[in-house]
Design a protein around this motif. Structure first.
Motif, PDB file in Angstrom:
ATOM      1  N   SER A 300       8.939  -7.445   0.506  1.00  0.00           N
ATOM      2  CA  SER A 300       7.861  -6.467   1.271  1.00  0.00           C
ATOM      3  C   SER A 300       6.553  -6.319   0.145  1.00  0.00           C
ATOM      4  N   GLY A 302       3.008  -4.290  -0.907  1.00  0.00           N
ATOM      5  CA  GLY A 302       2.689  -3.039  -1.252  1.00  0.00           C
ATOM      6  C   GLY A 302       2.909  -2.095  -2.353  1.00  0.00           C
ATOM      7  N   VAL A 335      -2.909   3.823   1.517  1.00  0.00           N
ATOM      8  CA  VAL A 335      -1.676   4.521   2.050  1.00  0.00           C
ATOM      9  C   VAL A 335      -2.031   5.986   2.347  1.00  0.00           C
ATOM     10  N   ARG A 374      -1.332   8.522  13.008  1.00  0.00           N
ATOM     11  CA  ARG A 374      -0.998   7.504  12.527  1.00  0.00           C
ATOM     12  C   ARG A 374      -2.145   6.539  12.881  1.00  0.00           C
ATOM     13  N   HIS A 378      -4.626   4.461  10.807  1.00  0.00           N
ATOM     14  CA  HIS A 378      -4.887   2.991  10.700  1.00  0.00           C
ATOM     15  C   HIS A 378      -6.399   2.425  10.793  1.00  0.00           C
ATOM     16  N   LYS A 383      -2.368   2.183   5.395  1.00  0.00           N
ATOM     17  CA  LYS A 383      -1.057   2.394   6.002  1.00  0.00           C
ATOM     18  C   LYS A 383      -0.589   3.885   6.047  1.00  0.00           C
ATOM     19  N   ASP A 444       4.761   2.493   8.202  1.00  0.00           N
ATOM     20  CA  ASP A 444       4.395   1.481   7.186  1.00  0.00           C
ATOM     21  C   ASP A 444       5.039   1.781   5.869  1.00  0.00           C
ATOM     22  N   ASP A 491       9.419  -5.204   5.729  1.00  0.00           N
ATOM     23  CA  ASP A 491       8.094  -4.919   5.540  1.00  0.00           C
ATOM     24  C   ASP A 491       7.628  -3.460   5.572  1.00  0.00           C
ATOM     25  N   VAL A 492       8.526  -2.726   5.325  1.00  0.00           N
ATOM     26  CA  VAL A 492       8.371  -1.121   5.103  1.00  0.00           C
ATOM     27  C   VAL A 492       8.218  -0.800   3.873  1.00  0.00           C
TER      28      VAL A 492
END
Length: 705
Positions: A300, A302, A335, A374, A378, A383, A444, A491-492
């Motif tokens: 992942s 980030g 984020v 959310r 975005h 995120k 995310d 990917d989280v």
């Protein structure tokens, strides 16, 4: 990255080599014992006719581990079953087999070497009998470290000052990272955490030999009770000293009931000895953690994204949330996290802990559901993340009412709020609730919290296995849950928190991208926390907050930003919803975040770190705190200089430690934007930094040209 396991069958010696770190153990007379360490790469039989190993009789408790079953110590009585060595993607894995015929127990001593100079050690205990056995006590590693003969008096020291022991002094919330050095006195010195001490002390130590210039560095990758003990034997009339240690897990007994045929796997100890100073030890441990321990989440991205968020300190309405998203997007955040309180009705967000266990967004607060905020997040290019505390169940929740059998019972008989993960149904429910939350809300980022007192974790469980301390089985269940979840959602971004830094050890951090290390953001302690926690975790894993949690009540704005810029930056709200922006404040923060993104972040994931201020006491006594990040290519560095409270210093001389000693460099002073060119030789003489006021700062950006 050299690693090797050199098994000498004739003498029963196993030599572990990782980088220039050498450790040897030998099997003799029914016990496995420590033969000693070397920090210069030499096997201890480099002189084959007269090896420099310690003997089994040098220490009263020589065994290299400590296992107690049903109250019986198993130091002796073992038979040797072999040593196997396999290649791994990181280096070598050695597995040494022992068997205890009297207790019908087999033991595997597993040691992984990755070439960094730090090795990973854990034990695997298999119950070969037809009855269960109770694990009463466990030391993952134990035994002699070294014997010094003839050096003490030469160095002018007979009993005092031979060794310094570094660890986190404070175990309370808000004082995480309080790292300090202490003289190791003769006889036994011990400390621990989470059982008889608070849970906010990181499970680590550094042991410095002041005569030889070596440092032993170690971390126990474990989120429950632990202890370290050191025994120094020395006498004023004899020119020698002996030093041994023990690193183990702690809990109420029995710690764990091992069923017939079951294998119990211990926590992992990361340990090595090297020649050098504190920061050499820190950087070696960081290299090891990055390569071999904190690598499950590498799929992942980030991990270094600029975070932000808001929680129960605001009304958390949809309108307020969107307003704060606007603010965070403007300054460059990547984020946005909705923190505790999102599952509570309007005006009840401060009761979030009572609502834990009901993990649906409150319909009065979010009539359009979480999807509305959310999607807005975005649209702002950020995120979206949400907070959850799945292990803690509040009295307002449905699960608290319907499943009292899922909750721990404290040692005094009082009903707790900790979800008992030793109950399979409770563990399954918790895992499904986390999974549903991630999927249902399209997250995310997932933020985990943990606000549980130690007496609940160390409750006596009365499950199918019988009475035992719940801490070990609970912690193992927790690890298994997050290992599965991280693999399911690669990917989280997984962010860890535990009422600050109550559970950010390497055992927990295997499954998380980065971690909150404290809820105390108020200077000057906030700076001590940053410096201390970057002694034990790589800086890109260490969350530091600007604004929020009282940060604004002391020190300058630049102090706040620069305390966070050499770690993982998180931002909080900079002005109330109904107040206009202060362009000077926001533009400085935007500028600082841009420096973080363009200059620091490119080398942050592999950065070397240097703590110019050795421990927390120096900053408290008026010395400026200097922290440096340098690229592994040694061609650029960022240095933050933060002045102490009530300082008398007007200037500070900074000598960068992480740059190559050749070529020319451009040095930028961020306060003024001025820059100058300096040769490497000039840098070695130092950069003069002027900070006229207490709790102010300067940021130096240095790059090779």
């Amino acid at each position: 990255m050299f690693s090797d396991v050199y098994y000498q069958e004739k003498s029963g010696v196993i030599c572990y080599r990782s980088g220039l770190t050498v450790y040897e153990e030998a099997f003799e007379s029914g016990t496995m014992y420590s033969c000693g360490w070397n920090a210069a790469g030499y096997p201890l039989n480099v002189l084959s006719g007269c090896p420099s190993r310690m003997s089994r009789k040098d220490f009263r408790r020589p065994c290299a581990f400590g296992i107690e079953l049903d109250g019986e110590s198993l130091d002796y009585g073992w038979s040797f079953k072999g040593c196997s060595v396999t290649d791994t993607s990181e280096g070598k894995l050695a597995r040494v087999g022992l068997e205890h015929a009297e207790r019908n127990i087999s033991l595997c001593i597993a040691t992984a070497l990755d070439g960094t100079g730090i090795m990973s050690r854990h034990l695997e205990i298999t119950n070969l009998s037809q009855q269960e056995v109770r694990l009463s006590r466990l030391a993952v590693m134990r035994g002699g470290i070294e014997i010094m003969n003839g050096l003490n008096r030469i160095a002018g020291r007979e009993r005092s000052g031979l060794y310094s022991l570094g660890y986190m002094d404070n175990d309370e919330t808000g004082f995480e990272g309080d790292f300090n050095w202490h003289e190791l006195h003769p006889d036994t010195t011990a400390f621990g955490g989470r059982l008889i001490r608070g849970r906010h002390r990181f499970p680590m130590f550094m042991l410095k030999n002041n005569i030889k210039g070596t440092v032993m560095t170690a971390q126990l990758a474990w989120s429950a009770g632990y202890s370290f003990a050191f025994d120094l034997e020395t006498h004023p009339d004899k020119d020698y000293s002996k030093l041994s240690f023990e690193a183990g897990i702690e809990g109420n007994t029995p710690l764990y009931r091992i069923a017939s045929g079951e294998t119990f796997v211990s926590p992992q100890l990361e340990i090595g000895v090297l020649q050098g100073d504190d920061d050499e030890a820190v950087n070696r441990m960081n290299m090891h953690l990055r390569k071999s321990v904190l690598c499950l989440e590498q799929a992942s991205g980030g991990a270094c994204l600029v975070g932000s968020g808001m929680g129960a300190e605001h009304d958390m309405s949809v309108e307020t949330t969107k307003s704060f998203m606007d603010q965070m997007a403007y300054i460059g955040c990547e984020v946005f996290i909705v923190d505790a309180g999102w599952n509570c009705p309007p005006d009840m967000q401060w009761d979030w802990y009572r609502h834990n266990g009901d993990w649906d967004a409150d319909k009065q607060r979010y009539p359009g559901g979480i999807g509305e905020i959310r999607d807005y997040c975005h649209q702002k290019g950020m995120k979206f993340g949400m907070w959850m505390e799945p292990e803690r169940v509040g009295e307002y929740s449905r699960v608290y009412r319907e499943h009292p059998e899922w909750l721990t019972v404290k040692p005094d008989g009082e009903r707790g709020c900790l979800l008992d993960l030793t109950v399979p149904e409770a563990a399954k429910w918790m895992e499904s609730e986390i999974e549903n939350m991630i999927v249902r809300n399209g997250l995310d980022l997932f933020r985990l919290d943990y606000n549980v007192m130690s007496d609940e974790l160390f409750a006596i469980s009365k499950g199918k296995q019988g009475r035992e301390c719940s801490s070990v089985r609970h912690t193992k269940a927790l690890y298994a849950i997050f290992e599965r979840l991280k693999k399911k959602f690669p990917d989280v971004i997984f962010e860890n928190c535990a009422s600050g830094g109550g559970r950010c050890d390497a055992g927990m951090m295997r499954f998380f991208n980065h971690t909150w290390v404290s809820d105390n953001q108020v200077p000057p302690m906030s700076r001590r926390i940053t410096c201390g926690m970057t002694m034990v975790l790589p800086p890109e894993r260490v969350d530091r907050l600007v604004a929020g949690m009282g940060c604004h009540t002391a020190a300058s704005l630049d102090f706040h930003m620069r305390n966070a810029m050499l770690g993982h930056i998180s931002m909080n709200v900079l002005s109330p919803r109904d107040a206009c922006y202060n362009p000077g404040q926001l533009d400085f923060i935007r500028h600082s975040i841009e420096i973080y993104k363009s200059f620091i972040r490119p080398f942050l994931p592999q950065a070397l770190i240097y703590h110019h201020t050795q421990d927390g006491t120096g900053f408290s006594m008026g010395r400026a705190s200097v922290l440096e990040l340098a690229s592994c290519g040694r061609d650029r560095a960022a240095v933050t200089v933060l002045s102490a409270p009530d300082t008398a210093e007007k200037t500070v001389t900074v000598i960068p430690r992480g740059l190559a000693a050749s070529g020319q460099y451009r040095v930028t002073f961020d306060n003024s934007g001025d820059f100058m060119r300096m040769t490497a030789a000039e840098l070695m003489r130092g950069i003069t930094v002027r900070i006229p006021a207490s709790l102010s700062s300067e940021l130096l950006l240095i790059e090779r040209i």
